[in-house]
Design a protein around this motif. Structure first.
Motif, PDB file in Angstrom:
ATOM      1  N   GLU A  16       0.827  -1.202   0.000  1.00  0.00           N
ATOM      2  CA  GLU A  16       0.000   0.000   0.000  1.00  0.00           C
ATOM      3  C   GLU A  16       0.865   1.258   0.000  1.00  0.00           C
ATOM      4  OE1 GLU A  16      -4.093   0.186   2.114  1.00  0.00           O
ATOM      5  OE2 GLU A  16      -2.796  -1.074   3.340  1.00  0.00           O
ATOM      6  N   LYS A  17       1.934   1.233   0.776  1.00  0.00           N
ATOM      7  CA  LYS A  17       2.838   2.386   0.798  1.00  0.00           C
ATOM      8  C   LYS A  17       3.483   2.591  -0.570  1.00  0.00           C
ATOM      9  CE  LYS A  17       3.963   2.017   5.688  1.00  0.00           C
ATOM     10  NZ  LYS A  17       5.007   1.676   6.662  1.00  0.00           N
ATOM     11  N   ALA A  18       3.866   1.485  -1.222  1.00  0.00           N
ATOM     12  CA  ALA A  18       4.453   1.579  -2.561  1.00  0.00           C
ATOM     13  C   ALA A  18       3.445   2.144  -3.550  1.00  0.00           C
ATOM     14  CB  ALA A  18       4.944   0.210  -3.014  1.00  0.00           C
ATOM     15  N   GLN A  19       2.193   1.729  -3.427  1.00  0.00           N
ATOM     16  CA  GLN A  19       1.159   2.233  -4.320  1.00  0.00           C
ATOM     17  C   GLN A  19       0.890   3.711  -4.063  1.00  0.00           C
ATOM     18  OE1 GLN A  19      -2.838   0.685  -3.936  1.00  0.00           O
ATOM     19  NE2 GLN A  19      -3.120   0.764  -6.152  1.00  0.00           N
ATOM     20  N   ASP A  20       0.968   4.149  -2.815  1.00  0.00           N
ATOM     21  CA  ASP A  20       0.768   5.562  -2.501  1.00  0.00           C
ATOM     22  C   ASP A  20       1.796   6.449  -3.203  1.00  0.00           C
ATOM     23  OD1 ASP A  20      -1.370   4.939  -0.890  1.00  0.00           O
ATOM     24  OD2 ASP A  20      -0.259   5.109   1.000  1.00  0.00           O
ATOM     25  N   PHE A  21       3.001   5.959  -3.362  1.00  0.00           N
ATOM     26  CA  PHE A  21       4.069   6.713  -4.027  1.00  0.00           C
ATOM     27  C   PHE A  21       4.172   6.389  -5.518  1.00  0.00           C
ATOM     28  CE2 PHE A  21       5.535   6.874   0.404  1.00  0.00           C
ATOM     29  CZ  PHE A  21       5.693   8.247   0.525  1.00  0.00           C
ATOM     30  N   ASN A  22       3.194   5.655  -6.063  1.00  0.00           N
ATOM     31  CA  ASN A  22       3.139   5.283  -7.482  1.00  0.00           C
ATOM     32  C   ASN A  22       4.355   4.495  -7.946  1.00  0.00           C
ATOM     33  OD1 ASN A  22       0.615   6.455  -8.022  1.00  0.00           O
ATOM     34  ND2 ASN A  22       1.568   8.465  -8.163  1.00  0.00           N
ATOM     35  N   ILE A  23       4.993   3.776  -7.059  1.00  0.00           N
ATOM     36  CA  ILE A  23       6.167   2.993  -7.427  1.00  0.00           C
ATOM     37  C   ILE A  23       5.824   1.915  -8.466  1.00  0.00           C
ATOM     38  CG2 ILE A  23       7.905   1.373  -6.561  1.00  0.00           C
ATOM     39  CD1 ILE A  23       8.013   3.149  -4.025  1.00  0.00           C
ATOM     40  N   PRO A  24       4.698   1.185  -8.316  1.00  0.00           N
ATOM     41  CA  PRO A  24       4.378   0.194  -9.360  1.00  0.00           C
ATOM     42  C   PRO A  24       4.204   0.824 -10.740  1.00  0.00           C
ATOM     43  CG  PRO A  24       3.066  -0.219  -7.411  1.00  0.00           C
ATOM     44  CD  PRO A  24       3.756   1.088  -7.198  1.00  0.00           C
ATOM     45  N   THR A  25       3.625   1.999 -10.796  1.00  0.00           N
ATOM     46  CA  THR A  25       3.440   2.675 -12.073  1.00  0.00           C
ATOM     47  C   THR A  25       4.787   3.024 -12.697  1.00  0.00           C
ATOM     48  OG1 THR A  25       1.357   3.596 -11.268  1.00  0.00           O
ATOM     49  CG2 THR A  25       2.312   4.618 -13.220  1.00  0.00           C
ATOM     50  N   PHE A  26       5.710   3.519 -11.885  1.00  0.00           N
ATOM     51  CA  PHE A  26       7.034   3.861 -12.404  1.00  0.00           C
ATOM     52  C   PHE A  26       7.792   2.616 -12.871  1.00  0.00           C
ATOM     53  CE2 PHE A  26       6.671   7.652  -9.435  1.00  0.00           C
ATOM     54  CZ  PHE A  26       6.280   8.513 -10.447  1.00  0.00           C
ATOM     55  N   VAL A  27       7.622   1.510 -12.169  1.00  0.00           N
ATOM     56  CA  VAL A  27       8.270   0.259 -12.585  1.00  0.00           C
ATOM     57  C   VAL A  27       7.704  -0.206 -13.924  1.00  0.00           C
ATOM     58  CG1 VAL A  27       8.540  -2.194 -12.013  1.00  0.00           C
ATOM     59  CG2 VAL A  27       8.897  -0.445 -10.260  1.00  0.00           C
ATOM     60  N   VAL A  28       6.390  -0.123 -14.067  1.00  0.00           N
ATOM     61  CA  VAL A  28       5.758  -0.521 -15.330  1.00  0.00           C
ATOM     62  C   VAL A  28       6.253   0.373 -16.464  1.00  0.00           C
ATOM     63  CG1 VAL A  28       3.551  -0.571 -16.558  1.00  0.00           C
ATOM     64  CG2 VAL A  28       3.728  -1.575 -14.289  1.00  0.00           C
ATOM     65  N   SER A  58      -3.359  -2.609 -17.593  1.00  0.00           N
ATOM     66  CA  SER A  58      -3.806  -3.881 -17.015  1.00  0.00           C
ATOM     67  C   SER A  58      -3.002  -4.244 -15.767  1.00  0.00           C
ATOM     68  CB  SER A  58      -3.695  -5.002 -18.039  1.00  0.00           C
ATOM     69  OG  SER A  58      -4.510  -4.741 -19.142  1.00  0.00           O
ATOM     70  N   VAL A  59      -1.680  -4.051 -15.811  1.00  0.00           N
ATOM     71  CA  VAL A  59      -0.833  -4.381 -14.660  1.00  0.00           C
ATOM     72  C   VAL A  59      -1.175  -3.489 -13.470  1.00  0.00           C
ATOM     73  CG1 VAL A  59       1.544  -4.325 -13.809  1.00  0.00           C
ATOM     74  CG2 VAL A  59       1.037  -5.378 -16.009  1.00  0.00           C
ATOM     75  N   VAL A  60      -1.352  -2.194 -13.706  1.00  0.00           N
ATOM     76  CA  VAL A  60      -1.675  -1.270 -12.616  1.00  0.00           C
ATOM     77  C   VAL A  60      -3.049  -1.607 -12.021  1.00  0.00           C
ATOM     78  CG1 VAL A  60      -2.157   1.149 -12.070  1.00  0.00           C
ATOM     79  CG2 VAL A  60      -0.170   0.559 -13.463  1.00  0.00           C
ATOM     80  N   LEU A  61      -4.039  -1.909 -12.877  1.00  0.00           N
ATOM     81  CA  LEU A  61      -5.367  -2.281 -12.373  1.00  0.00           C
ATOM     82  C   LEU A  61      -5.338  -3.607 -11.624  1.00  0.00           C
ATOM     83  CD1 LEU A  61      -7.650  -1.213 -15.354  1.00  0.00           C
ATOM     84  CD2 LEU A  61      -7.377  -0.073 -13.146  1.00  0.00           C
ATOM     85  N   LEU A  62      -4.549  -4.551 -12.101  1.00  0.00           N
ATOM     86  CA  LEU A  62      -4.419  -5.839 -11.424  1.00  0.00           C
ATOM     87  C   LEU A  62      -3.815  -5.659 -10.033  1.00  0.00           C
ATOM     88  CD1 LEU A  62      -4.659  -8.936 -11.559  1.00  0.00           C
ATOM     89  CD2 LEU A  62      -2.347  -8.955 -12.501  1.00  0.00           C
TER      90      LEU A  62
END
Length: 113
Positions: A16-28, A58-62
């Motif tokens: 959740e903390k990673a998602q708050d900082f948009n880290i998954p989006t930057f990785v994608v 799709s990855v971000v929504l998943l």
């Protein structure tokens, strides 16, 4: 002197903390750029952009769907104790156009911010 309450909400998980900082989006995005460049040569510019965009979304929504049960569990645990996330702005605040994020505790006849 004003009394400050320690509302102590449930802690957020590391995902959740990673998602708050948009880290998954930057990785994608970090993976999408090189992949789109190599796909561009194989299938063309616009098809590569469309494919990479669809896969990225799709990855971000998943990831959001995977995190949702954990978020709901944390929110429910806070709600049982009367804690709710809120955005607050006091009258005459120097934070023009911005809100202070925090928690509020609902008690009979009053709210503690």
């Amino acid at each position: 002197m004003q009394r400050h309450e320690d509302l102590d909400p449930e802690p957020r998980g590391w995902l959740e903390k990673a998602q708050d900082f948009n880290i998954p989006t930057f990785v994608v995005i970090g993976f999408a750029v090189p992949v789109s460049l190599s796909l561009r040569e194989a299938i063309g510019f616009w098809p590569a952009v469309a494919l990479v965009t669809l896969v990225s979304i799709s990855v971000v929504l998943l990831l959001g769907r995977i995190l949702r049960p954990q978020q709901l569990k944390r929110i429910a645990a806070d709600a049982e104790r009367g804690l709710f996330e809120c955005a607050h702005r006091e009258r005459g605040s120097t934070l023009r156009g911005r809100w202070v994020l925090g928690y509020v505790k609902a008690e009979p006849g009053k709210f503690l911010f």
